[in-house]
Design an enzyme around this catalytic site. Structure first.
Site, PDB file in Angstrom:
ATOM      1  N   GLU A 143       0.823  -1.214   0.000  1.00 28.72           N
ATOM      2  CA  GLU A 143       0.000   0.000   0.000  1.00 28.72           C
ATOM      3  C   GLU A 143       0.853   1.259   0.000  1.00 28.72           C
ATOM      4  O   GLU A 143       1.660   1.467   0.918  1.00 28.72           O
ATOM      5  CB  GLU A 143      -0.906   0.022   1.237  1.00 28.72           C
ATOM      6  CG  GLU A 143      -1.768   1.277   1.326  1.00 28.72           C
ATOM      7  CD  GLU A 143      -2.508   1.402   2.651  1.00 28.72           C
ATOM      8  OE1 GLU A 143      -3.517   2.137   2.701  1.00 28.72           O
ATOM      9  OE2 GLU A 143      -2.070   0.780   3.642  1.00 28.72           O
ATOM     10  N   GLU A 246     -11.573   2.933   6.548  1.00 30.65           N
ATOM     11  CA  GLU A 246     -10.448   3.161   7.451  1.00 30.65           C
ATOM     12  C   GLU A 246     -10.362   4.648   7.784  1.00 30.65           C
ATOM     13  O   GLU A 246      -9.498   5.368   7.309  1.00 30.65           O
ATOM     14  CB  GLU A 246      -9.143   2.670   6.814  1.00 30.65           C
ATOM     15  CG  GLU A 246      -7.997   2.611   7.816  1.00 30.65           C
ATOM     16  CD  GLU A 246      -6.681   2.207   7.177  1.00 30.65           C
ATOM     17  OE1 GLU A 246      -5.937   1.445   7.812  1.00 30.65           O
ATOM     18  OE2 GLU A 246      -6.393   2.681   6.054  1.00 30.65           O
TER      19      GLU A 246
END
Length: 273
Positions: A143, A246
């Site tokens: 990521e 998130e």
């Protein structure tokens, strides 16, 4: 409509961690993710998942010593054995929890370090992890993370993450595309969704409002539009991933904690139904 997963590290902090599974299910979530499960026995987490009919869709491999400032160790020369031990532990948890994806954090680049050496170490560790994960039937995700939230983080851009995935060439190695990080670093999020989802190299999406990382209906990003883009591109290319929520609930402005800030999700459900 995109499939949303509750991030139990950031959401429902008004509850103890093991009680967040019930809270997420009560709000209609069918899947969960979080940073790390290792403070709890895998069997206990598995029971919570089963009791509340939830899917575990993502968690992170051990990041090194988080409390001491580590944010992953995959790019750090000299810590390869520690990385491998940690990833083996992550695969054990993934098996127990039925989780198909493990995110490997790159780590912080030490000041003055040889970038080429960090890159070689990172790609070597990621290639090894992908091979081990393939044998276990799991996917490995990497990521890009913005440098404002995580100063010094080694991997920051979508194009670089996709270059690494292509270079390693493992079919179970994919990119975790966080729209929040992407907006801060690069912008042009809709076009990047159109560019990258059809490649098959995106394994998971995540969302949060920009710039404060609160609910996705707070801030500068037009998420209803982006959800439509995800639907359109997914229908065309067959992408079937999850969208992880998130973000940090803005409790000061939203009564009722996490649940009180889910109007964006209720609106999405009503719109697509």
């Amino acid at each position: 409509m995109p499939r949303f997963a509750a991030n139990l590290t950031m959401l429902y902090n008004e509850h103890a961690f093991l009680d967040r599974f019930a809270a997420a299910a009560a709000d209609g979530f069918q899947a969960v993710e979080y940073l790390f499960p290792y403070a709890f026995e895998a069997g206990e987490i598995a029971r919570r998942l089963k009791d509340h009919s939830l899917q575990q869709v993502l968690f992170n491999a051990p990041p090194g010593d988080w409390d001491a400032g580590d944010r992953g160790i995959a790019c750090l020369p000299g810590r390869e054995a520690e990385f491998r031990d940690g990833f083996a532990r992550a695969l054990d948890y993934a098996e127990a929890l039925g989780c198909p994806r493990v995110h490997v954090m790159a780590g912080l680049a030490p000041q003055g370090a040889d970038r080429a050496l960090l890159q070689a170490t990172y790609e070597g560790n990621i290639a090894w992890a992908a091979e081990r994960a393939a044998a276990a039937g799991r996917n490995v995700l990497i990521e890009p993370i913005n440098l404002r939230d995580m100063p010094g983080y080694f991997l920051n851009r979508q194009d670089e993450a996709h270059r690494i995935v292509q270079a390693i060439g493992a079919p179970n190695l994919q990119v975790q595309f966080d729209l929040y990080h992407c907006q801060i670093v690069e912008g042009d999020v809709a076009m990047k969704l159109r560019q990258y989802l059809p490649t098959g190299r995106v394994g998971h999406l995540q969302i949060a409002g920009v710039p404060m990382r609160h609910e996705p209906d707070l801030g500068e990003v037009n998420y209803p539009y982006l959800f439509d883009v995800i639907d359109e591109v997914s229908a065309a290319c067959g992408w079937q991933g999850w969208v992880g929520c998130e973000y940090r609930p803005a409790r000061g402005a939203v009564p009722g904690g996490t649940s009180g800030g889910l109007n964006w999700l209720r609106h999405a459900h009503a719109t697509w139904r």
